[in-house]
Design an enzyme around this catalytic site. Structure first.
Site, mmCIF file in Angstrom:
data_model
loop_
_atom_site.group_PDB
_atom_site.id
_atom_site.type_symbol
_atom_site.label_atom_id
_atom_site.label_comp_id
_atom_site.label_asym_id
_atom_site.label_seq_id
_atom_site.Cartn_x
_atom_site.Cartn_y
_atom_site.Cartn_z
ATOM 1 N N ARG A 50 5.094 23.357 55.392
ATOM 2 C CA ARG A 50 5.591 23.946 54.152
ATOM 3 C C ARG A 50 4.561 24.956 53.656
ATOM 4 N NH1 ARG A 50 7.613 18.529 50.840
ATOM 5 N NH2 ARG A 50 9.227 17.871 52.317
ATOM 6 N N ASP A 82 2.863 28.032 51.460
ATOM 7 C CA ASP A 82 2.825 28.396 50.041
ATOM 8 C C ASP A 82 3.371 29.798 49.817
ATOM 9 O OD1 ASP A 82 1.663 26.013 49.248
ATOM 10 O OD2 ASP A 82 -0.380 26.763 49.534
ATOM 11 N N TYR A 104 -3.296 27.436 62.393
ATOM 12 C CA TYR A 104 -3.248 28.522 61.421
ATOM 13 C C TYR A 104 -4.306 29.566 61.765
ATOM 14 C CZ TYR A 104 -0.364 25.816 58.109
ATOM 15 O OH TYR A 104 0.648 25.109 57.495
ATOM 16 N N ARG A 160 -7.030 27.396 53.192
ATOM 17 C CA ARG A 160 -7.486 28.415 52.252
ATOM 18 C C ARG A 160 -8.794 28.010 51.586
ATOM 19 N NH1 ARG A 160 -2.595 29.243 48.359
ATOM 20 N NH2 ARG A 160 -4.214 30.371 47.205
#
Length: 250
Positions: free
Chosen positions: A50, A52, A113, A200
């Site tokens: 999911r 952002d 990622y 992040r």
């Protein structure tokens, strides 16, 4: 029922993330509406992750079920046509039929990622919204060395959002690599799963190391603190890309 696995690519700038939101557009809504327009059936799209608001995807795996068979190639072409007609920044890269017990989220064995930093003084034009610009020079080698403090099984409380819904802050980070490509610094992260904002948050602190504002020891201390208040910096979403989901047999 036939289960179809999709591979999706999207530019996250127009969306409130993957998951449906009452207050704005989402990738899930875009694909579900396209599927209804093509098949006449209401579907629920499940994804490996999911993302952002503002986060992008190069190859997100997802699935939905249909009550009757469709040719996978024709379905992908029709979905792309509807997404294009609605001016969505989403593309279906692949569609295939999978077993009924295959699940985009729960069958996933690993996720990867990539975070892209444009390390230059000039403003971004072609990459605006697609990378994080840092004007101060970054030491990518120092960032990579410090990143190894985070690899392994740890309590990542410092690096999780206060809104994270995961049952536990314990995660195993398989890989966290940093490299320089010209005026870009690329951070690659791989794990079975991640906490909300974990990538992040790690990138933000590594950027402090790259600028000489933090040391490797500072990063290790932040991890050991298990305290979100000890986080140095949370990187913005625009540089983050979901790269890959891994499944049994692949």
């Amino acid at each position: 029922m036939t289960r179809f696995a999709l591979t999706l690519e999207w530019n996250g700038q127009p969306y409130m993330g993957f998951q449906r939101q009452a207050h704005g557009p989402s990738v899930q809504q875009a694909v579900e509406e396209a599927a209804f327009a093509v098949t006449g059936q209401a579907v629920t799209l499940h994804a490996a992750g999911r993302t952002d608001t503002g986060v992008h995807a190069l190859a997100m795996r997802a699935h939905f079920d249909l009550a009757r068979d469709f040719d996978a190639f024709r379905l992908s072409e029709a979905l792309n046509a509807r997404l294009r007609l609605a001016r969505h920044a989403v593309a279906v890269l692949d569609v295939r039929v999978v077993d009924a017990d295959w699940h985009a989220r729960f069958s996933c064995l690993g996720r990867a990622y990539e975070y892209r930093i444009a390390n230059r003084r000039a403003p971004l034009t072609l990459e605006a919204g697609l990378a994080w610009r840092i004007a101060r020079p970054l030491d990518a080698a120092a960032m990579h060395a410090a990143a190894q403090e985070l690899v392994g099984h740890h309590d990542f409380t410092t690096f999780r959002s206060v809104h994270c819904q995961a049952a536990s802050p314990l995660k195993t980070l398989d890989r966290l690599d940093v490299r320089r490509e010209g005026d870009h610094v690329i951070v690659e992260a791989a794990a079975r799963s991640f906490l909300h904002h974990q990538v992040r948050s790690m990138v933000g602190c590594l950027a402090l190391v790259g600028q000489g504002m933090w040391t490797r020891a500072d990063l290790a201390a932040a991890l050991a603190a298990k305290d979100r208040c000890k986080l140095g910096l949370n990187a913005p979403p625009e540089g983050l890309y979901f790269v890959k989901a891994i499944y049994p047999g692949e």
